[in-house]
Design a protein around this motif. Structure first.
Motif, PDB file in Angstrom:
ATOM      1  N   THR A 190      32.901  37.791  28.559  1.00 31.09           N
ATOM      2  CA  THR A 190      33.546  37.563  29.532  1.00 31.09           C
ATOM      3  C   THR A 190      33.075  37.863  30.966  1.00 31.09           C
ATOM      4  OG1 THR A 190      35.707  37.559  28.139  1.00 31.09           O
ATOM      5  CG2 THR A 190      35.887  37.660  30.358  1.00 31.09           C
ATOM      6  N   GLU A 191      32.560  39.241  30.822  1.00 28.29           N
ATOM      7  CA  GLU A 191      32.023  39.793  32.078  1.00 28.29           C
ATOM      8  C   GLU A 191      30.736  38.919  32.646  1.00 28.29           C
ATOM      9  OE1 GLU A 191      32.696  42.732  34.928  1.00 28.29           O
ATOM     10  OE2 GLU A 191      33.798  42.199  33.099  1.00 28.29           O
ATOM     11  N   LEU A 194      32.784  36.534  34.573  1.00 26.32           N
ATOM     12  CA  LEU A 194      33.520  37.037  35.891  1.00 26.32           C
ATOM     13  C   LEU A 194      32.465  37.440  37.113  1.00 26.32           C
ATOM     14  CD1 LEU A 194      36.063  39.322  34.017  1.00 26.32           C
ATOM     15  CD2 LEU A 194      36.583  37.315  35.507  1.00 26.32           C
ATOM     16  N   ALA A 359      41.843  41.581  34.536  1.00 24.16           N
ATOM     17  CA  ALA A 359      41.118  40.136  34.602  1.00 24.16           C
ATOM     18  C   ALA A 359      40.391  39.791  33.508  1.00 24.16           C
ATOM     19  CB  ALA A 359      39.780  40.522  35.843  1.00 24.16           C
ATOM     20  N   THR A 360      39.945  40.658  32.631  1.00 22.25           N
ATOM     21  CA  THR A 360      39.316  40.166  31.368  1.00 22.25           C
ATOM     22  C   THR A 360      40.287  39.692  30.716  1.00 22.25           C
ATOM     23  OG1 THR A 360      37.591  41.996  31.512  1.00 22.25           O
ATOM     24  CG2 THR A 360      38.005  41.017  29.263  1.00 22.25           C
TER      25      THR A 360
END
Length: 375
Positions: A190-191, A194, A359-360
């Motif tokens: 996921t990062e 992002l 956010a994650t």
């Protein structure tokens, strides 16, 4: 009038004094010395822990606090979360303390739903940055970062840009834990998304041209995940499997992969040559908080608080015997008065991205769906 006064006083005493006598003590504000006799009456405390190092904590805890049996249960964060939800639905509570990572899910699935509660020991309250005291207490920061074999690559990491792992040279030579089974690795994926802008710049730095996105893909981080999986990434079941595949000595062209930096502590015991790849564009992975909490329906509330205090380390500069299992390169204490391990890359120099759990949490389900398709 006197009879009325004394009669009224007697009535008030009859109503309020029993309530005062049976009022629950404020365990959250108690010192260790005050908690100990209560914990000894409770007799035991059960800890669900995502790290097997809890077994070493058990021995030290029981030596320090005789009469309180610490019962460790070693299980990954994903399993812990599922078990706590199942137990809550069944109206039972087997754990008193949880020690886990995967903070985005912990916050939304456990804390917000009232299955756990925060506790900050008074002893260390003023030694912690606010971000590590709420919404949950964090004793340390853990990692999922790129690692390599120092024996096979004595001049440093063979990977200096994450996009190298999508090239033919590294086809079938990158190892990760299944992100659908271990939440920390899904957080890593996921990062990448992002940090899509950073991934786009890294692509151009590696290949000398702007990133080319597949149809329907609008983010360089998403493209990186797709390219990595299409380059025959090797999926395994645990961080130990990754570390063994990378670090086992005697290999001529070992793979690289994402695992826990602190696994380097096992190099001598396991015969590994693990080393962290820190000079990597745009990052070598993620750093995130491990968290401690008390279950909402703990049956051993004093012992639960006592063990959380213990897990935060003693008053020495390295945390002492209670913190010793975590005083290793790759783990970073959240307490400001515990120094980082001298063999570790200083936290300020570690190339890992700091995870934003909120956010994650918003994005990780979509990334999980993508990975399911890619597998």
């Amino acid at each position: 009038m006197k009879r009325i006064f004394w009669g009224g006083l007697a009535l008030l005493s009859a109503v309020f004094l029993p309530q005062l006598a049976t009022a629950e003590p404020d365990l959250d504000r108690m010192s260790v010395e005050e908690l100990l006799p209560l914990a000894q009456k409770e007799g035991k405390v059960t800890v669900y822990s995502f790290t097997s190092r809890i077994a070493r904590v058990e021995k030290e805890f029981e030596k320090t606090y005789p009469g309180v049996d610490l019962i460790p249960s070693d299980m990954g964060s994903t399993e812990q979360i599922a078990r706590l939800k199942t137990e809550a639905a069944a109206g039972i509570s087997n754990a008193d303390v949880i020690y886990l990572s995967d903070t985005p899910v912990v916050l939304t699935e456990l804390l917000e739903k009232g299955l756990i509660r925060n506790y900050v020991p008074p002893r260390i309250e003023n030694r912690m940055p606010a971000e590590f005291k709420a919404p949950l207490l964090s004793p340390r920061l853990s990692t999922k970062v790129l690692m390599y074999s120092q024996e096979a690559y004595p001049d440093g990491s063979p990977i200096r840009n994450l996009w190298q792992m999508t090239t033919d040279e590294w086809r079938g030579r990158v190892v990760i834990v299944d992100p659908l089974q271990k939440g920390d690795y899904l957080d890593l994926m996921t990062e990448f998304v992002l940090r899509g802008d950073e991934m786009a710049k890294a692509y151009e730095a590696q290949f000398g041209k702007p990133v080319e996105l597949d149809e329907g893909v609008d983010n360089a981080g998403t493209q990186f995940i797709i390219d990595l999986f299409e380059n025959d990434v090797i999926i395994v079941g645990s961080s130990d499997d990754v570390s063994a595949a990378i670090g086992r000595k005697g290999q001529t062209a070992p793979p690289v992969g994402f695992t826990t930096y602190s696994d380097m502590r096992d190099n001598e015991r396991e015969g590994w040559a693990l080393q962290v790849a820190n000079d990597v564009q745009p990052s070598n992975g993620i750093i995130f908080p491990a968290v401690l909490a008390i279950t909402a329906k703990t049956t051993h509330p004093a012992a639960a608080r006592l063990v959380i205090d213990f897990l935060m380390g003693d008053d020495s500069s390295d945390g002492g015997a209670s913190y010793a299992p975590f005083y290793v390169p790759g783990d970073y204490a959240a307490r400001t008065d515990i120094e980082s391990h001298p063999a570790a890359v200083p936290l300020k120099d570690l190339a890992a991205w700091r995870v934003d759990p909120a956010a994650t949490a918003k994005l990780r389900q979509n990334i999980g769906d993508l990975i399911l398709q890619l597998q």
